[in-house]
Scaffold this active site. Structure first.
Site, mmCIF file in Angstrom:
data_model
loop_
_atom_site.group_PDB
_atom_site.id
_atom_site.type_symbol
_atom_site.label_atom_id
_atom_site.label_comp_id
_atom_site.label_asym_id
_atom_site.label_seq_id
_atom_site.Cartn_x
_atom_site.Cartn_y
_atom_site.Cartn_z
ATOM 1 N N HIS B 83 0.870 -1.167 0.070
ATOM 2 C CA HIS B 83 -0.031 0.026 -0.100
ATOM 3 C C HIS B 83 0.753 1.213 0.049
ATOM 4 C CE1 HIS B 83 -3.383 2.505 0.761
ATOM 5 N NE2 HIS B 83 -2.499 3.101 1.596
ATOM 6 N N ASP B 162 -15.787 2.356 5.984
ATOM 7 C CA ASP B 162 -14.796 3.339 5.750
ATOM 8 C C ASP B 162 -15.397 4.225 4.694
ATOM 9 O OD1 ASP B 162 -12.107 4.246 5.599
ATOM 10 O OD2 ASP B 162 -12.187 3.571 3.430
ATOM 11 N N ARG B 169 -15.464 12.290 7.137
ATOM 12 C CA ARG B 169 -14.266 12.863 7.618
ATOM 13 C C ARG B 169 -13.704 13.975 6.524
ATOM 14 N NH1 ARG B 169 -10.316 8.321 7.725
ATOM 15 N NH2 ARG B 169 -8.768 10.236 8.047
ATOM 16 N N SER B 184 -8.325 3.837 8.454
ATOM 17 C CA SER B 184 -8.976 3.421 7.248
ATOM 18 C C SER B 184 -8.154 2.716 6.118
ATOM 19 C CB SER B 184 -9.158 4.882 6.891
ATOM 20 O OG SER B 184 -9.514 4.849 5.457
ATOM 21 N N LYS B 188 -9.078 -1.662 5.337
ATOM 22 C CA LYS B 188 -9.282 -2.228 4.127
ATOM 23 C C LYS B 188 -8.188 -3.197 3.571
ATOM 24 C CE LYS B 188 -9.479 2.058 2.430
ATOM 25 N NZ LYS B 188 -9.394 3.110 1.859
#
Lengths: 445, 445
Positions: B83, B162, B169, B184, B188
């Site tokens: 990620h 999320d 947010r 968050s 995921k």
């Protein structure tokens, strides 16, 4: 082009908003142009970061002018008012408003309803058959002009931003902020264009703000905010460690007030009378009718002694549609369907009282409400036969409970039994006024 | 009976919520049982108060299981993923996913779209004619089973909490919280039931988190959260001080990646290749196919050298409907309608780059989007002819701009001219990886 999101971030990061930015938020709240989620985030950021003096002034001012104002500049009168943070058995409004009116001042008092464990000035007044609290501002102005005082409910067009923000704060855990409380109280008081304002900031077991330091901080903020807005403001830090006076409820509070206005004293009402005279003394002083609060208090006593305060109260009640016959009867008009005596289980001295629990007992008896909009019972309530430090004998009456249904007694009896602590130690009664906060010593920063 | 208002107050006052309380909030968000205003207040309180490790785990877990999961326990494969926190010209996904697949691992990569100044993996893949990013989880599972890797978009039923919370947010100024960002991202990633996860946490002029200490804190939180959830997790603190590789856009990033997968190197793509090999090395190590990341990196290099990584990439593209002809053509398939050269105005050495501004230039050229849902231009973008520390002669090309409309060039040219600072000092290029964060040194608390 201003965006709510930028103002949330600025407050979140500890920045200081400009007056224009604060006004953008308040207008956006009142007009619903800013969504609730953004207002809620801003309120929580303000709650946790606090507000600077300039931000607090801007917030108070923007809220004050968010609707019409109840200003009396053209009437040639000096307006003063009193505000209390709320308590149990607190009926000083019914004394100080007519006293100040009798002293030649004008009192445009906008009051609230029973909330949680505290009673509501409007609910108490509405126990007078016919008394109308929902006057238009024009009607209220005429009553004040004629009688020197008016006590009415909030109207829709006065400080609408506070209604929106308070409702949201209630749902989002952002009520207990001294800055937000200050802006809410002061915007409504300043919308009446006052020359003088005395604040009764209660602490102790029955107050919303039990912690003395927090209450003192709030008092400082309010005095500074009032003074900066051109209203002479003082705050009295007073004891809500026990119910004020003998009675807590609706009609019985009116009846107790009338007795005092008529010069009839009772040992258990002395605290109420004394506090009312002190508060009225400050109103008279801040309104320019006495050189200091002490001199104001002497005038206040005179206005009771010569009957003029009672006269002003009767006049106001009549002008707002209230039944003077009921008023003349006083306690004789008190007609609860059921009564119950709560007896002392042991002999001793009253050590302390959980006054919030006493307030809840009064509410459960039917004098308050579970939720907004509910009706209250005019003749429900409580007579208290002691003060902290009183000697009590086992089997004697501690409290007399009044209700419209017999089933109402059980829970209040239990609450009261736990709330009133009897022991063996000698106890000094708590001082009525612990501190006086004025422009000289407010210093909240 | 739990009430949102109590959980707001608890967080506001610095208390620690239980796992049940956090789950109540997450479920209430996903089901819309809790109104946005209350969620917003809770998020701001969490933003300003922070979360404990236990709260962070509870939040991540509750979000992870708020919908279906993309778990592969039954498939007999070891799943790993990478990620990135987002950057400009960051196309490592197109290299590391097929490399890890070629090394015998399974890569279930769920990616995002262009956001603000950063590019989107899905937008880049969709520049391959026919490539479908919106597969069902069953389809994606089949592609991964067959090709070792799949790169798809978020589906509605995966971590729905999320989506709700991120959207809120975004509107309430509560995005930039390390705890909320961690929950968050990790919810995921963990919803894919990974054995190993490498995080590319970018800092520098083009990163969302420019401040090194903040980014390092976030990396520590994510590594600890991953490890506590049973996923072997490492984070690389990498430089986003300049675009990664030669190209920033959509198709041209695919083309650059294919060149590298095919073993064709270019001096200006070396940083991209090196970072991809390091990241893939960590994936291979965390997936248990190499004793350490260094050994994993050697395997990664082999998988490019023997052509197997390119083979896996082609296979995945074909399985997701992409046109292999375009892929074969590579840069030959690049067909922007207009090109524009940005020439150096002076000779010197590239001192520094405002990479966020470069990202905005790419977005304005048409490769990114102004608002969610807009189409992007597949062949818009930027070729960068320098690196920090490069010597440039006046009049030579600094950047080549690509767009579908000639009117698109003006603003990006201006942005780029200001973003690229040429001076006289010799400059060391920033280190590609500044720090590696693992379970041993994560220590965010």
């Amino acid at each position: 082009m201003m965006h709510a999101i930028d103002l949330i971030r600025k407050k979140r990061d500890g920045g200081e908003l400009t007056a224009d930015e604060i006004q953008f938020i308040v207008r956006g709240a009142a007009s619903q142009a800013i969504p609730e989620a953004q207002l809620a985030a801003w309120l929580m950021a303000a709650f946790l970061r606090g507000l600077s003096s300039a931000e607090l002034d801007a917030l108070t001012t923007a809220m004050r002018f968010s609707g019409v104002t109840f200003d009396h500049a053209g009437l040639g009168c000096v307006t003063v008012d009193k505000h209390s943070t709320g308590g149990v058995g607190d009926k000083t409004s019914f004394l100080v408003a007519p006293i100040a009116a009798a002293a030649g001042l004008a009192v445009p008092m906008i009051s609230g309803r029973a909330l949680g464990h505290t009673g509501g000035t409007l609910d108490k007044l509405e126990s007078i058959p016919g008394y109308r609290t929902q006057l238009s501002l024009d009607e209220a102005r005429r009553v004040m002009d004629e009688c020197g005082a008016t006590i009415i409910g909030q109207t829709k067009d006065l400080v609408p931003a506070d209604r929106v923000l308070y409702d949201l704060r209630d749902r989002t855990g952002t009520v207990e902020s001294p800055w937000l409380i200050c802006a809410s109280i002061m915007s409504k008081k300043l919308a009446a264009g006052l020359q003088g304002l005395v604040l009764d900031v209660k602490t102790g077991s029955g107050a919303f703000l039990r912690d003395y330091e927090q209450a003192r901080f709030l008092a400082g903020l309010m005095v500074e905010t009032g003074e900066r807005a051109g209203t002479r403001t003082a705050a009295l830090m007073t004891s809500m460690d026990q119910p004020l006076g003998r009675f807590a409820g609706n009609w019985i509070e009116i009846a107790e007030s009338i007795e005092l206005l008529a010069g009839k004293r009772h040992p258990l009402s002395e605290d109420l009378l004394e506090l009312s005279l002190i508060l009225a003394g400050w109103m008279i002083h801040l309104g320019g009718k006495a050189k200091d609060a002490e001199a104001g208090k002497a005038i206040a006593s005179e206005k009771i002694a010569d009957g003029s305060a009672l006269g002003h109260f009767r006049k106001m009640v009549a002008a707002q549609g209230g039944d003077l016959d009921a008023l003349y009867k006083g306690f004789g008009f008190h007609r609860p369907k059921f009564r119950r005596e709560l007896l002392a289980e042991r002999s001793g001295i009253v050590q302390r009282v959980d006054t919030t629990a006493v307030g809840w007992a009064v509410q459960r008896l039917g004098a308050g409400r579970e939720r907004a909009g509910e009706a209250v019972a005019a003749h429900a309530g409580l007579e208290v036969h002691f003060k902290i430090g009183s000697r009590i004998n086992a089997g004697k009456t501690l409290c007399t409970l009044f209700a419209e249904e017999e089933s109402r007694f059980e829970e209040p009896e239990k609450l009261l039994r736990e709330a009133i602590v009897i022991g063996d130690e000698a106890v000094q009664p708590p001082p009525l006024v612990r501190e006086i906060v004025t422009a000289e010593n407010a210093c909240s920063g």
